[in-house]
Design an enzyme around this catalytic site. Structure first.
Site: not given
Length: 869
Positions: A507, A376, A466
């Site tokens: 996640e 990200n 993540d």
């Protein structure tokens, strides 16, 4: 605010959209509560909910504006308001402020997503002018009977007028005349495709009902004769025996006898990660091989024999078979989630050669290793960002998101997401030190796919991703965009091109229904199941299994079978020992639930020795507690972060020497899971058990003709000889020996009927201790060794089928008895067939899943049949 007002608002908006014209009419709604046994507050009795604004009060969820009165002095307080049709949450207050509100039992209400349980009432357009007078409920208690109606319209379209349930209980429940088609609406609050309603009845009884797709009888379902009764007028209706305080039926398929979404056989794919138990490690805190106070790769290698020594005959190791390393790429921070080089290791942890040596040593012991991959964002110190920020014309400027002025909107939790740099603004979801990558740029994408391939070529076995739901923004939509899902399909292709066996777990910290798209269409193999983790801890603390039971039924319906990651807490959450109030019995039971439930289990380092840590993230990531000696055996220098003060009591060395310790409990549970195909790969079936504190479920692996029935007492007092029932499974009929896996104690025998189910079985183990858990292996052999394969197999095709299916038996065989059962264990067809080919007419069977059972002499073989037109 006491209640998440956003969720009820969405529900009400949904109902308004589905039910045109509802807001034009208001109905009387009377709330009634019994205060017998309570000292009534001088401030009076009130009711609060998301009905208040609609009823003319200033705000919703105000505990002081909607008063109830007791005109006749019978301690039953009531008030009537005028509200439009819709679904509302509410609760009573003995006073006029939060803190004096009732604690609604889990079985009598619905969770709001913020840890609160609220009562629910549903008002449909079919109400009469008399409205709805709710049954009296005890303050903080449940009505004599709570009924959950639930239905799915698999393969069908929900009417714009909505879904309803109707029956001969409606007058009793206050919904006007019985069999009013549109008086009792169903809603889908968690958007999982299950429409439901909780109905309070003043007394238990035997009731008839059916579902209606739309607001008129034209949309009423045709209930099959196999699961209905004739009302005497030629109408076939469903039957509900509301004989216990809580009657939570599984979601039914509209117009079918089938329970929708229930797993029915082991004929689904499994992978190496389904056999694994993962262990999450923060490298900086695990073990320092030198004296600089920081954990490192050599320290990981030195402790591999603690994790798994590679010898299945030993019992001194923990027994985990896979590791997840939190970020170990170059980064300026202690945590590593802001990467400065995606193809380099963190220098604090050692060299690339030391990482490679660790990886080889882990693989030599049979341990898989996945690493954190942060897609990200990068660090604001990454050369890419430094170059991008240097000039609007830099070639890497578009590798990040820029705006000439502050766009002004905030992030999902109210945080600033736009940050100023060199007379421009860049987007960073988490904070200014983590600028988000612009995945719309093809050069950035190519560089990240190159980094993804780099570590797979090194030999890592996969990735934990993540913040996966935030990858690509669309305007002000910052999460769960279609572009993010499409990108993850490219990611999956990149991973598989390098290693087809690699495991990817994301996640996507959301409710279960919102997570499911991330594990579809070749995106990710699994995602972490946060709602289940919370349900385990909440139910343990409440001593009530209702919330966990509901969540388990949801999880095991919406995901591909077994393909989700289960856990208790992780590095972003207060440690489980703190959340369970430092209760060792609850810690042990949490471990037993985690390691006997479906999914891919993950342990957070130190969880097995009851490490604590709450508050700032650093507190949750303190050094591992190895010994009671100096610096907890973590380092010979000064640890990078202060140790937990409890390390002298809770550490590996002390607990390893205590046979009853939490550490040895984990070792045993992991060993049992590793040795049991049913616990690793078996599907989930709920098992009925009486008592609010009791939870029971089965893990069935029919390929080995074995099951494990888990019975857990979440309460603080023993449960006397619980009686169990399982309506159906894919196991063949016969007598099974029951053995408690944990104690190796015989628990008697149980006879499975033709549907693979049983009822009225009380294991011969006496009372179940407080926070005790039985793990009862059912096997046709008293030693638990799986029997030989069935004496014959039969072919069943086509499958799925439409109107006819062919049964092919091997020859020569004598005449065989063939039976067809639905998921509730009801026998729908029975016939005799011979060797060779036989055709079975299934044209009258509704779409759904069935069991086909063929018996020759004393030998039985069962297969699953899917009917889909």
């Amino acid at each position: 605010m006491h209640y998440l007002a956003a969720m009820p608002a969405r529900l009400l908006l949904l109902l308004t959209l589905l039910l045109p014209g509802l807001s034009a009419a208001a109905f009387p709604l009377t709330f009634r509560v019994d205060l017998h046994g309570h000292r009534v507050s001088a401030a009076g009795v009130h009711v609060a909910g998301d009905f208040q604004t609609a009823a003319g009060f200033p705000t919703d969820w105000n505990p002081a504006t909607t008063a109830l009165t007791d005109a006749d002095g019978d301690s039953i307080y009531e008030t009537t308001v005028q509200v439009p049709a819709g679904t509302y949450g509410f609760k009573f207050i003995n006073g006029d402020a939060w803190g004096a509100d009732e604690q609604v039992p889990a079985e009598a209400g619905l969770a709001d997503g913020a840890g609160h349980i609220n009562r629910q009432v549903a008002l449909g357009m079919g109400l009469t002018a008399a409205g709805l007078r709710l049954p009296v409920v005890p303050f903080g208690g449940a009505a004599p009977a709570i009924v959950r109606f639930a239905v799915k319209l698999t393969g069908q379209t929900v009417s714009p007028e909505g879904l309803y349930v109707t029956g001969n209980w409606q007058t009793l429940a206050g919904y006007g005349p019985n069999w009013t088609a549109a008086a009792t609406p169903l809603t889908d609050p968690d958007q999982d495709g299950t429409y439901e309603a909780l109905i309070a009845l003043p007394a238990p009884g035997l009731f008839q009902f059916k579902f209606v797709n739309g607001a008129t009888w034209a949309g009423a379902e045709a209930v099959p004769v196999a699961c209905g009764v004739d009302d005497g007028a030629g109408n076939i209706n469903r039957v509900l025996n509301a004989s216990v305080p809580v009657n939570a039926q599984p979601a039914l398929c509209f117009g079918s006898c089938t329970a929708c979404g229930a797993p029915t056989s082991s004929a689904y794919p499994t992978y190496w990660w389904n056999d694994a138990v993962f262990y999450e490690i923060f490298v900086r805190s695990f073990f320092d091989s030198g004296s600089d106070g920081r954990g490192d790769f050599n320290g990981l290698t030195a402790k591999l024999d603690y994790l798994n020594d590679g010898n299945p005959a030993t019992t001194t190791d923990l027994g985990v078979t896979a590791l997840w390393l939190m970020p170990m790429m170059a980064s300026p921070s202690y945590h590593g989630y802001d990467v400065t080089d995606y193809k380099a290791v963190e220098p604090d942890y050692g060299t690339m050669a030391q990482f490679e040596a660790f990886l080889a040593a882990a693989h030599a012991r049979g341990i898989k290793v996945i690493i954190d991959l942060v897609l990200n964002h990068s660090s604001n110190q990454h050369p890419w960002f430094q170059q991008a920020a240097s000039s609007p014309t830099n070639a890497r400027r578009d590798w990040f998101r820029w705006a000439p002025t502050n766009p002004g909107y905030q992030g999902p939790w109210g945080q600033n997401v736009w940050h100023q740099r060199n007379n421009a603004w860049y987007y960073g979801l988490f904070y200014d030190g983590m600028p988000d990558l612009n995945w719309q740029n093809p050069d950035l994408k190519a560089a990240m796919w190159d980094a993804t391939s780099f570590w797979l070529r090194k030999g890592v076995d996969g990735y934990r991703l993540d913040a996966v739901k935030y990858l690509i923004e669309t305007g002000r939509t910052l999460e769960n965009t279609p572009q993010t899902l499409a990108l993850l399909e490219e990611f999956g292709d990149t991973v598989r091109a390098n290693n087809p066996q690699a495991f990817t777990v994301g996640e996507a910290w959301s409710n279960s229904a919102a997570v499911v798209p991330y594990v579809q269409n070749g995106r990710l193999d699994a995602c972490f199941e946060f709602d289940q983790a919370g349900a385990i801890l909440n139910s343990l603390n409440a001593g009530n299994a209702a919330g966990l039971r509901t969540q388990l039924n949801l999880v095991n319906t919406v995901y591909p079978k077994l393909q989700f990651a289960s856990f208790l807490t992780n590095h972003d959450q207060n440690r489980v020992f703190d959340q369970l109030g430092a209760s060792m019995p609850k810690m042990k039971q949490a471990a037993a639930l985690l390691l006997t439930l479906p999914g891919v289990p993950f342990l957070y380092y130190g969880e097995e020795v009851a490490m604590n840590g709450s508050g700032p993230d650093e507190n949750k990531r303190r050094p591992m507690q190895w010994t009671a000696g100096s610096r907890a055996g973590f380092t010979t220098g000064n640890p990078w972060m202060a140790l937990n003060p409890n390390y002298a009591q809770f550490n590996v060395a002390t607990m390893a020497a205590d046979p009853t310790s939490l550490l040895n409990h984990y070792k045993k549970l992991i060993g049992l899971r590793t040795a049991s195909e049913a616990l690793r790969k078996g599907y989930y079936l709920p098992v009925t058990v009486p008592g609010a504190a009791l939870l029971a479920y089965a893990r069935v692996f029919d390929q080995a003709q074995e099951a494990v029935v888990v019975v857990a007492n979440l309460g603080g007092t023993p449960a006397a000889a619980p009686t169990l029932a399982l309506p159906i499974s894919s196991l063949p009929a016969g007598t099974y020996f029951a053995t408690d896996l944990y104690t190796n104690q015989m628990a008697g025998t149980v006879t499975l009927d033709g549907q693979g189910g049983f009822s009225g079985w009380t294991p011969a183990l006496g009372a179940l201790a407080a926070n005790g858990t039985w793990m009862l292996r059912l096997s046709t052999s008293p030693t638990g060794v799986a029997p030989a394969a069935p004496a014959f197999l039969f072919a069943l095709y086509p499958n799925p089928a439409t109107t006819r299916v062919r049964i092919e038996l091997p020859a020569p065989l004598p005449a065989a008895q063939l039976s067809v059962y639905d998921l509730n264990g009801r026998q729908l067809q029975e016939t005799t067939i011979s060797s060779g080919n036989s055709d079975l007419d299934i044209s009258l069977l509704p779409n759904g899943v069935y069991f086909v059972r063929v018996t020759v002499g004393l030998t039985t073989t069962v297969q699953r049949l899917v009917v889909a037109r």
